[in-house]
Design a protein around this motif. Structure first.
Motif, PDB file in Angstrom:
ATOM      1  N   PHE A 102     -31.995  -0.107  15.409  1.00 36.72           N
ATOM      2  CA  PHE A 102     -31.382   0.335  14.165  1.00 36.72           C
ATOM      3  C   PHE A 102     -29.879   0.067  14.210  1.00 36.72           C
ATOM      4  O   PHE A 102     -29.286  -0.040  15.275  1.00 36.72           O
ATOM      5  CB  PHE A 102     -31.600   1.841  13.952  1.00 36.72           C
ATOM      6  CG  PHE A 102     -33.010   2.203  13.583  1.00 36.72           C
ATOM      7  CD1 PHE A 102     -33.370   2.349  12.255  1.00 36.72           C
ATOM      8  CD2 PHE A 102     -33.973   2.416  14.549  1.00 36.72           C
ATOM      9  CE1 PHE A 102     -34.665   2.683  11.900  1.00 36.72           C
ATOM     10  CE2 PHE A 102     -35.267   2.753  14.208  1.00 36.72           C
ATOM     11  CZ  PHE A 102     -35.608   2.885  12.884  1.00 36.72           C
ATOM     12  N   ARG A 103     -29.282  -0.039  13.032  1.00 32.51           N
ATOM     13  CA  ARG A 103     -27.828  -0.133  12.947  1.00 32.51           C
ATOM     14  C   ARG A 103     -27.363   0.906  11.939  1.00 32.51           C
ATOM     15  O   ARG A 103     -28.063   1.238  10.983  1.00 32.51           O
ATOM     16  CB  ARG A 103     -27.362  -1.525  12.549  1.00 32.51           C
ATOM     17  CG  ARG A 103     -27.797  -1.953  11.172  1.00 32.51           C
ATOM     18  CD  ARG A 103     -27.269  -3.338  10.824  1.00 32.51           C
ATOM     19  NE  ARG A 103     -27.825  -3.811   9.581  1.00 32.51           N
ATOM     20  CZ  ARG A 103     -27.384  -3.461   8.380  1.00 32.51           C
ATOM     21  NH1 ARG A 103     -26.383  -2.663   8.255  1.00 32.51           N
ATOM     22  NH2 ARG A 103     -27.971  -3.934   7.293  1.00 32.51           N
ATOM     23  N   LYS A 104     -26.163   1.423  12.160  1.00 32.80           N
ATOM     24  CA  LYS A 104     -25.631   2.457  11.283  1.00 32.80           C
ATOM     25  C   LYS A 104     -25.144   1.818   9.992  1.00 32.80           C
ATOM     26  O   LYS A 104     -24.406   0.854  10.007  1.00 32.80           O
ATOM     27  CB  LYS A 104     -24.477   3.181  11.975  1.00 32.80           C
ATOM     28  CG  LYS A 104     -23.904   4.313  11.189  1.00 32.80           C
ATOM     29  CD  LYS A 104     -22.769   4.985  11.954  1.00 32.80           C
ATOM     30  CE  LYS A 104     -22.091   5.986  11.060  1.00 32.80           C
ATOM     31  NZ  LYS A 104     -20.817   6.422  11.609  1.00 32.80           N
ATOM     32  N   ILE A 110     -27.396  10.150  19.949  1.00 31.13           N
ATOM     33  CA  ILE A 110     -28.357   9.745  18.907  1.00 31.13           C
ATOM     34  C   ILE A 110     -28.027   8.339  18.420  1.00 31.13           C
ATOM     35  O   ILE A 110     -28.925   7.512  18.236  1.00 31.13           O
ATOM     36  CB  ILE A 110     -28.357  10.757  17.747  1.00 31.13           C
ATOM     37  CG1 ILE A 110     -29.012  12.054  18.207  1.00 31.13           C
ATOM     38  CG2 ILE A 110     -29.077  10.195  16.527  1.00 31.13           C
ATOM     39  CD1 ILE A 110     -29.044  13.154  17.175  1.00 31.13           C
ATOM     40  N   VAL A 111     -26.754   8.046  18.228  1.00 30.62           N
ATOM     41  CA  VAL A 111     -26.352   6.715  17.772  1.00 30.62           C
ATOM     42  C   VAL A 111     -26.763   5.664  18.797  1.00 30.62           C
ATOM     43  O   VAL A 111     -27.319   4.615  18.444  1.00 30.62           O
ATOM     44  CB  VAL A 111     -24.826   6.663  17.513  1.00 30.62           C
ATOM     45  CG1 VAL A 111     -24.374   5.247  17.232  1.00 30.62           C
ATOM     46  CG2 VAL A 111     -24.452   7.587  16.362  1.00 30.62           C
ATOM     47  N   GLN A 112     -26.538   5.927  20.072  1.00 27.07           N
ATOM     48  CA  GLN A 112     -26.928   4.980  21.124  1.00 27.07           C
ATOM     49  C   GLN A 112     -28.444   4.791  21.172  1.00 27.07           C
ATOM     50  O   GLN A 112     -28.935   3.670  21.339  1.00 27.07           O
ATOM     51  CB  GLN A 112     -26.405   5.455  22.494  1.00 27.07           C
ATOM     52  CG  GLN A 112     -24.912   5.410  22.620  1.00 27.07           C
ATOM     53  CD  GLN A 112     -24.353   4.013  22.439  1.00 27.07           C
ATOM     54  OE1 GLN A 112     -24.938   3.031  22.852  1.00 27.07           O
ATOM     55  NE2 GLN A 112     -23.214   3.931  21.756  1.00 27.07           N
ATOM     56  N   GLU A 113     -29.191   5.882  21.022  1.00 24.22           N
ATOM     57  CA  GLU A 113     -30.660   5.795  21.035  1.00 24.22           C
ATOM     58  C   GLU A 113     -31.169   4.974  19.850  1.00 24.22           C
ATOM     59  O   GLU A 113     -32.080   4.156  19.996  1.00 24.22           O
ATOM     60  CB  GLU A 113     -31.270   7.200  21.009  1.00 24.22           C
ATOM     61  CG  GLU A 113     -32.781   7.215  21.054  1.00 24.22           C
ATOM     62  CD  GLU A 113     -33.358   6.612  22.328  1.00 24.22           C
ATOM     63  OE1 GLU A 113     -34.460   6.031  22.247  1.00 24.22           O
ATOM     64  OE2 GLU A 113     -32.718   6.713  23.393  1.00 24.22           O
ATOM     65  N   MET A 114     -30.575   5.177  18.681  1.00 25.76           N
ATOM     66  CA  MET A 114     -30.993   4.409  17.509  1.00 25.76           C
ATOM     67  C   MET A 114     -30.688   2.929  17.702  1.00 25.76           C
ATOM     68  O   MET A 114     -31.474   2.069  17.309  1.00 25.76           O
ATOM     69  CB  MET A 114     -30.309   4.947  16.248  1.00 25.76           C
ATOM     70  CG  MET A 114     -30.702   6.376  15.880  1.00 25.76           C
ATOM     71  SD  MET A 114     -32.460   6.605  15.659  1.00 25.76           S
ATOM     72  CE  MET A 114     -32.712   5.756  14.140  1.00 25.76           C
TER      73      MET A 114
END
Length: 92
Positions: free
Chosen positions: A38-40, A29-33
């Motif tokens: 997007f950035r965390k 999910i982090v890679q897809e965002m």
């Protein structure tokens, strides 16, 4: 309450935020965002739902910006006083 991880994307005219429960925020999910631009965000929020998590994040950011504004105002005033004192000392 569930801990949410928030992702932020700054568009041309507005900021877009999406939140996922921390347990669901897997590496995929982090890679897809990140692929979507997007950035965390560094703050994790305790909330009942995604809209509440985003609202709490906005509340946190507004408090931070207000504190920063007050600090900047104080620094400007102190700088002006120091400059005036230096001018008075040099011109007298």
């Amino acid at each position: 309450m569930v801990k949410y991880v928030v992702f932020i994307k700054n568009d041309e005219s507005k900021s877009i935020a999406k939140a996922f429960p921390k347990a669901e925020a897997t590496h995929l999910i982090v890679q897809e965002m990140k692929k979507q631009g997007f950035r965390k965000h560094f703050v994790e929020v305790d909330a009942e739902s995604e809209p509440e998590a985003i609202a709490k994040l906005n509340e946190h950011n507004n408090g931070y910006l207000n504190s920063l504004g007050e600090f900047s105002g104080s620094i400007v005033i102190i700088s002006c006083v120091v400059v005036i004192m230096a001018l008075v000392y040099l011109l007298s």
